[in-house]
Design a protein around this motif. Structure first.
Motif, PDB file in Angstrom:
ATOM      1  N   CYS A  58      41.061  34.978  33.996  1.00 39.12           N
ATOM      2  CA  CYS A  58      41.248  32.850  34.180  1.00 39.12           C
ATOM      3  C   CYS A  58      42.867  33.554  34.421  1.00 39.12           C
ATOM      4  O   CYS A  58      44.062  33.632  34.084  1.00 39.12           O
ATOM      5  CB  CYS A  58      41.735  33.089  32.519  1.00 39.12           C
ATOM      6  SG  CYS A  58      41.570  31.099  32.061  1.00 39.12           S
ATOM      7  N   TYR A  59      42.922  32.338  35.296  1.00 32.97           N
ATOM      8  CA  TYR A  59      44.315  32.176  35.794  1.00 32.97           C
ATOM      9  C   TYR A  59      45.477  30.487  34.743  1.00 32.97           C
ATOM     10  O   TYR A  59      44.217  29.432  35.406  1.00 32.97           O
ATOM     11  CB  TYR A  59      44.233  31.660  37.608  1.00 32.97           C
ATOM     12  CG  TYR A  59      45.803  31.295  38.026  1.00 32.97           C
ATOM     13  CD1 TYR A  59      46.888  32.072  37.993  1.00 32.97           C
ATOM     14  CD2 TYR A  59      45.747  29.704  38.749  1.00 32.97           C
ATOM     15  CE1 TYR A  59      47.835  31.444  38.958  1.00 32.97           C
ATOM     16  CE2 TYR A  59      46.745  29.199  39.264  1.00 32.97           C
ATOM     17  CZ  TYR A  59      47.974  30.316  39.232  1.00 32.97           C
ATOM     18  OH  TYR A  59      48.666  29.715  39.875  1.00 32.97           O
ATOM     19  N   ARG A 111      39.027  30.350  37.220  1.00 32.69           N
ATOM     20  CA  ARG A 111      38.394  31.139  36.152  1.00 32.69           C
ATOM     21  C   ARG A 111      37.064  31.947  37.261  1.00 32.69           C
ATOM     22  O   ARG A 111      37.011  31.190  38.185  1.00 32.69           O
ATOM     23  CB  ARG A 111      37.436  30.317  35.300  1.00 32.69           C
ATOM     24  CG  ARG A 111      38.477  30.011  34.152  1.00 32.69           C
ATOM     25  CD  ARG A 111      37.649  28.562  33.077  1.00 32.69           C
ATOM     26  NE  ARG A 111      36.934  27.414  34.324  1.00 32.69           N
ATOM     27  CZ  ARG A 111      36.294  26.897  33.990  1.00 32.69           C
ATOM     28  NH1 ARG A 111      36.824  26.124  33.067  1.00 32.69           N
ATOM     29  NH2 ARG A 111      35.679  25.764  34.998  1.00 32.69           N
ATOM     30  N   PHE A 112      37.551  32.918  37.223  1.00 31.14           N
ATOM     31  CA  PHE A 112      36.921  34.109  38.265  1.00 31.14           C
ATOM     32  C   PHE A 112      35.757  35.183  37.029  1.00 31.14           C
ATOM     33  O   PHE A 112      36.383  35.800  36.921  1.00 31.14           O
ATOM     34  CB  PHE A 112      37.262  34.300  38.719  1.00 31.14           C
ATOM     35  CG  PHE A 112      38.153  33.449  39.976  1.00 31.14           C
ATOM     36  CD1 PHE A 112      37.793  32.585  40.162  1.00 31.14           C
ATOM     37  CD2 PHE A 112      39.358  33.200  40.132  1.00 31.14           C
ATOM     38  CE1 PHE A 112      38.113  31.877  41.456  1.00 31.14           C
ATOM     39  CE2 PHE A 112      40.494  32.281  40.423  1.00 31.14           C
ATOM     40  CZ  PHE A 112      39.876  31.644  41.380  1.00 31.14           C
ATOM     41  N   ALA A 144      40.798  39.246  42.644  1.00 28.15           N
ATOM     42  CA  ALA A 144      41.867  38.490  43.200  1.00 28.15           C
ATOM     43  C   ALA A 144      42.611  38.005  44.212  1.00 28.15           C
ATOM     44  O   ALA A 144      43.188  37.166  44.538  1.00 28.15           O
ATOM     45  CB  ALA A 144      42.837  39.258  41.855  1.00 28.15           C
ATOM     46  N   GLU A 145      42.316  39.049  44.567  1.00 32.83           N
ATOM     47  CA  GLU A 145      42.573  39.248  46.751  1.00 32.83           C
ATOM     48  C   GLU A 145      42.234  38.357  47.419  1.00 32.83           C
ATOM     49  O   GLU A 145      42.595  37.014  47.789  1.00 32.83           O
ATOM     50  CB  GLU A 145      42.291  40.238  47.410  1.00 32.83           C
ATOM     51  CG  GLU A 145      42.579  40.092  48.576  1.00 32.83           C
ATOM     52  CD  GLU A 145      42.809  41.776  49.029  1.00 32.83           C
ATOM     53  OE1 GLU A 145      42.964  42.047  49.985  1.00 32.83           O
ATOM     54  OE2 GLU A 145      42.069  42.988  48.647  1.00 32.83           O
ATOM     55  N   ARG A 146      40.675  38.341  47.408  1.00 35.38           N
ATOM     56  CA  ARG A 146      40.048  36.947  47.518  1.00 35.38           C
ATOM     57  C   ARG A 146      40.316  35.582  47.261  1.00 35.38           C
ATOM     58  O   ARG A 146      40.457  34.834  47.968  1.00 35.38           O
ATOM     59  CB  ARG A 146      37.999  37.112  47.643  1.00 35.38           C
ATOM     60  CG  ARG A 146      37.697  35.985  47.994  1.00 35.38           C
ATOM     61  CD  ARG A 146      35.949  36.128  47.640  1.00 35.38           C
ATOM     62  NE  ARG A 146      36.024  36.336  46.354  1.00 35.38           N
ATOM     63  CZ  ARG A 146      35.619  36.778  45.841  1.00 35.38           C
ATOM     64  NH1 ARG A 146      34.596  38.116  45.827  1.00 35.38           N
ATOM     65  NH2 ARG A 146      35.062  35.840  44.448  1.00 35.38           N
ATOM     66  N   GLU A 147      40.588  35.126  46.609  1.00 38.83           N
ATOM     67  CA  GLU A 147      41.059  33.770  45.447  1.00 38.83           C
ATOM     68  C   GLU A 147      41.656  33.774  45.511  1.00 38.83           C
ATOM     69  O   GLU A 147      42.823  33.130  44.865  1.00 38.83           O
ATOM     70  CB  GLU A 147      40.011  33.622  43.917  1.00 38.83           C
ATOM     71  CG  GLU A 147      39.000  34.216  43.717  1.00 38.83           C
ATOM     72  CD  GLU A 147      38.217  33.304  44.334  1.00 38.83           C
ATOM     73  OE1 GLU A 147      38.717  31.735  44.790  1.00 38.83           O
ATOM     74  OE2 GLU A 147      37.111  32.622  44.710  1.00 38.83           O
ATOM     75  N   LYS A 148      43.213  34.751  45.647  1.00 34.23           N
ATOM     76  CA  LYS A 148      45.285  34.458  46.209  1.00 34.23           C
ATOM     77  C   LYS A 148      45.359  34.498  44.600  1.00 34.23           C
ATOM     78  O   LYS A 148      46.602  33.756  44.670  1.00 34.23           O
ATOM     79  CB  LYS A 148      45.674  33.378  47.020  1.00 34.23           C
ATOM     80  CG  LYS A 148      44.734  33.683  48.155  1.00 34.23           C
ATOM     81  CD  LYS A 148      45.195  32.980  48.911  1.00 34.23           C
ATOM     82  CE  LYS A 148      44.889  32.486  50.879  1.00 34.23           C
ATOM     83  NZ  LYS A 148      43.273  32.973  50.880  1.00 34.23           N
ATOM     84  N   ILE A 149      44.481  35.056  43.391  1.00 34.91           N
ATOM     85  CA  ILE A 149      45.098  35.686  42.271  1.00 34.91           C
ATOM     86  C   ILE A 149      46.615  36.713  42.244  1.00 34.91           C
ATOM     87  O   ILE A 149      45.888  37.311  42.223  1.00 34.91           O
ATOM     88  CB  ILE A 149      44.297  35.067  41.375  1.00 34.91           C
ATOM     89  CG1 ILE A 149      43.107  33.908  41.377  1.00 34.91           C
ATOM     90  CG2 ILE A 149      45.279  35.057  39.671  1.00 34.91           C
ATOM     91  CD1 ILE A 149      43.958  32.464  41.191  1.00 34.91           C
ATOM     92  N   ILE A 161      43.526  39.196  32.387  1.00 32.42           N
ATOM     93  CA  ILE A 161      42.101  40.066  32.733  1.00 32.42           C
ATOM     94  C   ILE A 161      41.478  40.204  31.431  1.00 32.42           C
ATOM     95  O   ILE A 161      41.825  40.580  30.010  1.00 32.42           O
ATOM     96  CB  ILE A 161      42.639  40.510  33.137  1.00 32.42           C
ATOM     97  CG1 ILE A 161      43.739  40.871  34.229  1.00 32.42           C
ATOM     98  CG2 ILE A 161      41.293  41.666  34.008  1.00 32.42           C
ATOM     99  CD1 ILE A 161      42.929  39.989  35.504  1.00 32.42           C
ATOM    100  N   ILE A 162      39.773  39.913  31.435  1.00 33.39           N
ATOM    101  CA  ILE A 162      38.958  40.465  30.526  1.00 33.39           C
ATOM    102  C   ILE A 162      38.376  40.675  30.385  1.00 33.39           C
ATOM    103  O   ILE A 162      37.852  40.972  31.756  1.00 33.39           O
ATOM    104  CB  ILE A 162      39.072  38.680  29.382  1.00 33.39           C
ATOM    105  CG1 ILE A 162      39.674  37.212  29.022  1.00 33.39           C
ATOM    106  CG2 ILE A 162      37.431  39.386  28.407  1.00 33.39           C
ATOM    107  CD1 ILE A 162      40.063  36.427  30.291  1.00 33.39           C
ATOM    108  N   VAL A 163      37.498  42.127  29.899  1.00 35.31           N
ATOM    109  CA  VAL A 163      36.880  43.051  29.662  1.00 35.31           C
ATOM    110  C   VAL A 163      36.063  43.625  29.029  1.00 35.31           C
ATOM    111  O   VAL A 163      36.672  43.832  27.945  1.00 35.31           O
ATOM    112  CB  VAL A 163      37.742  43.979  30.353  1.00 35.31           C
ATOM    113  CG1 VAL A 163      37.043  45.686  31.369  1.00 35.31           C
ATOM    114  CG2 VAL A 163      38.360  44.107  31.963  1.00 35.31           C
ATOM    115  N   GLY A 164      34.819  43.406  28.999  1.00 31.74           N
ATOM    116  CA  GLY A 164      34.095  43.590  28.065  1.00 31.74           C
ATOM    117  C   GLY A 164      32.923  43.473  28.942  1.00 31.74           C
ATOM    118  O   GLY A 164      32.254  41.769  28.805  1.00 31.74           O
ATOM    119  N   ASN A 165      31.253  43.799  27.810  1.00 29.96           N
ATOM    120  CA  ASN A 165      29.693  43.513  27.571  1.00 29.96           C
ATOM    121  C   ASN A 165      29.961  41.748  26.527  1.00 29.96           C
ATOM    122  O   ASN A 165      28.912  41.073  26.860  1.00 29.96           O
ATOM    123  CB  ASN A 165      29.316  44.251  27.078  1.00 29.96           C
ATOM    124  CG  ASN A 165      28.599  45.407  28.275  1.00 29.96           C
ATOM    125  OD1 ASN A 165      28.707  44.681  29.062  1.00 29.96           O
ATOM    126  ND2 ASN A 165      29.132  46.904  27.816  1.00 29.96           N
TER     127      ASN A 165
END
Length: 251
Positions: free
Chosen positions: A189-190, A199-200, A211-216, A222-226
């Motif tokens: 989330c930028y 948001r990606f 992040a590389e593709r979207e140039k962020i 960064i959010i991680v989890g189920n």
């Protein structure tokens, strides 16, 4: 007096009512220009002196505070989000105590709350995760070994990672080392709540690629989890079969 004020996650109207009032009354504002939305400064008085701490050292910030206090002026030290998270306020408060300068703290809405609202997430889903780990990967600022990303990832809890977007290949590797499967849901989330918010949704295994593709490259969480997934249990609090202190079970 010095007021440490949380600016909120970005949108000018997400500062607290108290914080807004202090900004309007301040004679001096020292704001974290690298992260605080400058639109917040629109609330200041016409004759308010403004300093951008992105270009200042701690000593220079303290010198401005000391001179303002000696002149009987009120100072707002404006920090991004809530000052208690990665705000470097402890060293400022300790120095103010040594100088016998009175201060207080006005809390703010943290960026991790702004990111959750932007992504429509609940960090604490029943049956999925009841714990939120807020941390960062080590960069130029070290992290205690016991709090390394692989160690924290072992908990498989919801993780919200600040100040890590510039180290995503390393972060991705550490998350996988800690036990997250490559297909574990993740999000970037930028600038949550800013006009330029992005948001990606991705996975742990595609964090760096996304992040590389979207140039962020910075200013993102960064959010991680189920909790980003679709499966969770219904809350017992609102289940008709569950008795609470305010309501008897109806079946």
């Amino acid at each position: 007096m010095i007021h440490f004020v949380g600016a909120g996650p970005g949108a000018p109207d997400l500062i607290t009512v108290r914080g807004q009032k202090l900004l309007q009354e301040a004679d001096v504002i020292i704001y974290a220009g690298s992260l605080v939305n400058p639109a917040l400064l629109d609330a200041k008085k016409a004759d308010c002196a403004v300093y951008n701490s992105a270009h200042m050292t701690l000593e220079e910030v303290l010198d401005v505070m000391k001179k303002a206090e000696a002149a009987g002026k009120m100072t707002v030290r404006l920090h991004t989000g809530d000052p208690c998270l990665y705000g470097a306020i402890r060293e400022q408060m300790d120095a103010l105590k040594q100088m016998d300068i009175v201060y207080d703290i006005c809390p703010g809405v943290s960026a991790f709350c702004g990111a959750a609202s932007a992504l429509e997430l609940e960090y604490t889903l029943p049956g999925v995760s009841q714990t939120v780990i807020i941390s960062r990967t080590a960069g130029r600022t070290p992290v205690p070994e016991k709090e390394s990303i692989p160690e924290l990832a072992k908990h498989q809890a919801t993780m919200v990672l600040f100040l890590s977007t510039g180290h995503l290949p390393k972060l991705q590797k550490e998350l996988l080392e800690g036990g997250y499967a490559a297909d574990t849901p993740a999000a970037i989330c930028y600038k949550a709540t800013w006009p330029e918010e992005k948001r990606f949704l991705c996975t742990v295994g595609t964090l760096a690629e996304t992040a590389e593709r979207e140039k962020i490259m910075s200013t993102a969480l960064i959010i991680v989890g189920n909790i980003i997934g679709e499966q969770y249990d219904r809350s017992l609090l609102y289940d008709p079969s569950f008795t609470t202190a305010f309501r008897d079970a109806s079946e």
